[in-house]
Structures are given as C-alpha cells and as structure tokens.
Design a protein around this motif. Structure first.
Motif, mmCIF file in Angstrom:
data_model
loop_
_atom_site.group_PDB
_atom_site.id
_atom_site.type_symbol
_atom_site.label_atom_id
_atom_site.label_comp_id
_atom_site.label_asym_id
_atom_site.label_seq_id
_atom_site.Cartn_x
_atom_site.Cartn_y
_atom_site.Cartn_z
ATOM 1 N N ALA A 283 35.843 23.002 42.269
ATOM 2 C CA ALA A 283 34.479 23.154 41.781
ATOM 3 C C ALA A 283 33.520 23.444 42.915
ATOM 4 C CB ALA A 283 34.045 21.889 41.045
ATOM 5 N N THR B 232 30.881 28.748 41.767
ATOM 6 C CA THR B 232 29.949 28.372 40.711
ATOM 7 C C THR B 232 30.589 28.705 39.380
ATOM 8 O OG1 THR B 232 28.063 28.860 42.139
ATOM 9 C CG2 THR B 232 27.652 28.729 39.767
ATOM 10 N N HIS B 233 30.568 27.695 38.469
ATOM 11 C CA HIS B 233 31.194 27.889 37.169
ATOM 12 C C HIS B 233 30.466 28.969 36.377
ATOM 13 C CE1 HIS B 233 33.923 24.556 37.648
ATOM 14 N NE2 HIS B 233 32.917 23.680 37.824
ATOM 15 N N GLU B 234 31.244 29.720 35.674
ATOM 16 C CA GLU B 234 30.711 30.702 34.744
ATOM 17 C C GLU B 234 31.277 30.358 33.365
ATOM 18 O OE1 GLU B 234 31.487 34.678 35.919
ATOM 19 O OE2 GLU B 234 30.628 34.435 37.933
ATOM 20 N N PHE B 235 30.436 29.686 32.581
ATOM 21 C CA PHE B 235 30.899 29.191 31.294
ATOM 22 C C PHE B 235 30.815 30.279 30.227
ATOM 23 C CE2 PHE B 235 29.526 25.262 33.426
ATOM 24 C CZ PHE B 235 30.698 24.537 33.323
ATOM 25 N N HIS C 127 32.069 24.030 26.437
ATOM 26 C CA HIS C 127 32.296 25.386 26.928
ATOM 27 C C HIS C 127 33.249 25.330 28.114
ATOM 28 C CE1 HIS C 127 28.175 24.672 29.043
ATOM 29 N NE2 HIS C 127 29.125 23.940 29.570
ATOM 30 N N GLU C 128 33.906 26.447 28.392
ATOM 31 C CA GLU C 128 34.951 26.493 29.405
ATOM 32 C C GLU C 128 34.584 27.508 30.482
ATOM 33 O OE1 GLU C 128 39.775 27.330 29.702
ATOM 34 O OE2 GLU C 128 38.772 27.191 27.750
ATOM 35 N N CYS C 129 34.862 27.108 31.735
ATOM 36 C CA CYS C 129 34.597 28.014 32.850
ATOM 37 C C CYS C 129 35.602 29.176 32.784
ATOM 38 C CB CYS C 129 34.705 27.260 34.178
ATOM 39 S SG CYS C 129 34.476 28.313 35.626
ATOM 40 N N CYS D 71 37.792 28.964 36.550
ATOM 41 C CA CYS D 71 38.750 27.887 36.865
ATOM 42 C C CYS D 71 39.303 27.185 35.639
ATOM 43 C CB CYS D 71 38.115 26.880 37.809
ATOM 44 S SG CYS D 71 36.740 25.951 37.063
ATOM 45 N N TYR E 127 37.712 24.991 33.850
ATOM 46 C CA TYR E 127 37.115 23.660 33.643
ATOM 47 C C TYR E 127 36.361 23.670 32.315
ATOM 48 C CZ TYR E 127 33.679 19.937 33.993
ATOM 49 O OH TYR E 127 32.876 18.854 33.748
ATOM 50 N N GLU E 128 36.599 22.610 31.513
ATOM 51 C CA GLU E 128 35.964 22.497 30.197
ATOM 52 C C GLU E 128 34.947 21.354 30.220
ATOM 53 O OE1 GLU E 128 37.170 21.834 25.489
ATOM 54 O OE2 GLU E 128 38.720 22.144 27.013
ATOM 55 N N GLU E 129 33.795 21.597 29.732
ATOM 56 C CA GLU E 129 32.702 20.619 29.764
ATOM 57 C C GLU E 129 32.241 20.359 28.338
ATOM 58 O OE1 GLU E 129 29.026 20.051 32.676
ATOM 59 O OE2 GLU E 129 28.735 21.727 31.301
#
Length: 268
Positions: free
Chosen positions: A233, A237-240, A254-256, A259, A261-263
């Motif tokens: 991370a 920078t995450h791009e959701f 939402h998911e990046c 990578c 990553y799910e938030e």
C-alpha cells in the motif's frame, strides 16, 4: 433429782467438742429463722411487714411459705377495675354477602377477607383465583407502577418472602383476576395488549439484530485490515473501481484495480 440437776449432769457428760458443735447448731438455726422472718429480696422501702408470715409489697400481699418462696394472696378489693377486651362483632346474618359462585351466604372466605372478592372457601379455585407477582403482572399485562397503587381503588396484595433468596425484599402477590381487570381499564381490551406485546417483541428482535450486525461488521473490518499488505500500500496509490452496495449489512465496498485491496465502508 430435779430437771436442772439432770441437765447439768447430762452436759457434764459431753465433751467440749460436742458442746461446741451443739452451740454452733443452735446459732445457725436461730439465724435461719430470723432470715425467714425479716430478710426478703425486695427494696425495704416497698415492703411492709404485716405479721411474721405475711408481707405487703406495693398493693399486693404475699404469704411466706417458709419453703424459700412467697405465695401471692388474692386481692381483697373486689371493686378493682378489670380491663375489658372487645372482640370483633360477628357478622349479622342479614349483612353476610352471598358467594358469587354458589349464591350461598359466606360464612368463611379467605378471598373476601384478603382481596374483597365475594367467593367462599368452598368455591375457591386454585387456577381461577391464581396469585401472580408484581413483576409478572408488569411484563404480562404491561402495567406501570402507578397502575397498582395510584389508580382507584388500589390493588390489594399479600407479602411473602422471596423463595429464591430470603435476603431479598418481600414479594407482592396480587390476585390475577384483579390485575386483568386493571389492565383492561388501562388498555381497553386484551387485543390491544397482545398487539403491544408483539410490537415490543419485534422491536426487541430488531435491536438485537442490529447489535449483532454491527459487531460482525467491526469484526470483518478488523480482519480485512490485518490482511492488508501495508508495504504494498505504501508503494502506490490505490485506484478503486466502482462502489458495490451490500444490502445485507447496509455497507459499500470497492477494490483497488492495481493491488486487489478491498475496502468496505458506510456512506452517510
């Protein structure tokens, strides 16, 4: 030979030890006799001696029996006032209420004496005339504290020790028939009481479900946070992607796109 000479001759035949023992015995007998006649275990100011065997203490006369105790004599004052105890007058035949079950005049009734219910002991039914605690009455009939003793007439009750713990406060037991009647006065009908009980049960289940879902949401967030690779991370920078709505727990996620990553989050 006269008696005096005989007594002297008898005394002379006794030893000094025998004479001393006889003298001491006479002195002891004299003291005992005097103590019986004059010494009493009472205040001398309250004791009046009438004769050798009778004394008066206050207004009461006692006879000295000589056996170590005093015997109270009957009072000579026949006009002395005697306290009068009045018993509760019996119920007159015409005033006796009729039993609501058998229509016979009530001769004995625990319900009438305790709860003012006109039912004789012979017609008392354990199920119909059941007693319930105050807590049961509040929970089952949705009554408030004021409904028991503030509304007229106040509901009658009996008190008993708590069977679960004797150190707790006493229980108040009410007649179920009278509690039901009071509940109808408050709510209007048993149907309204049932509706309110159902509504409160639904609210209880709903609140319990909300608390459960909140705890589960917090648990999922903690698990996802622990699985998140902080090193990855920090490197970008995450791009959701597009937000997805979860109707089960009223959340979004939402998911990046880079990578994976799910938030999960909530929208206000």
């Amino acid at each position: 030979m006269d008696l005096k000479d005989d007594s002297s001759q008898h005394d002379s035949s006794l030893t000094e030890a025998q004479k001393d023992r006889i003298r001491k015995g006479k002195e002891r007998a004299l003291k005992i006799r005097q103590s019986r006649l004059t010494a009493h275990p009472y205040n001398s100011g309250d004791v009046v001696s009438i004769d050798k065997t009778t004394i008066k203490i206050g207004a009461t006369k006692y006879k000295d029996t000589g056996g170590g105790f005093l015997l109270e004599e009957e009072s000579e004052n026949k006009d002395e006032e005697v306290p009068i105890v009045e018993d509760t007058p019996p119920i007159i035949e015409s005033d006796r209420p009729a039993c609501e079950s058998c229509n016979e005049a009530i001769s004995k009734s625990w319900l009438f004496d305790t709860f003012d219910v006109k039912v004789c002991d012979n017609c008392k039914d354990p199920e119909t005339h059941k007693l319930i605690t105050k807590t049961e009455a509040i929970n089952e009939y949705l009554l408030k504290e004021c409904d028991f003793d503030k509304r007229d007439p106040p509901l009658k009750f009996i008190s008993k020790k708590n069977p679960h713990n004797v150190r707790w406060g006493e229980m108040k037991l009410y007649l179920k028939l009278q509690v039901e009647k009071r509940a109808l006065e408050v709510w209007g009908s048993m149907e309204k009481i049932e509706e309110e009980l159902e509504r409160r049960e639904e609210m209880r289940i709903l609140n319990k479900t909300k608390k459960y879902n909140k705890k589960m949401k917090e648990l999922r967030m903690n698990v996802r946070s622990s699985l998140f690779d902080r090193t990855t991370a920090a490197s970008h920078t995450h791009e959701f992607g597009v937000d997805t709505y979860n109707s089960d727990d009223d959340t979004y996620n939402h998911e990046c796109l880079i990578c994976g990553y799910e938030e999960t989050f909530e929208k206000m």
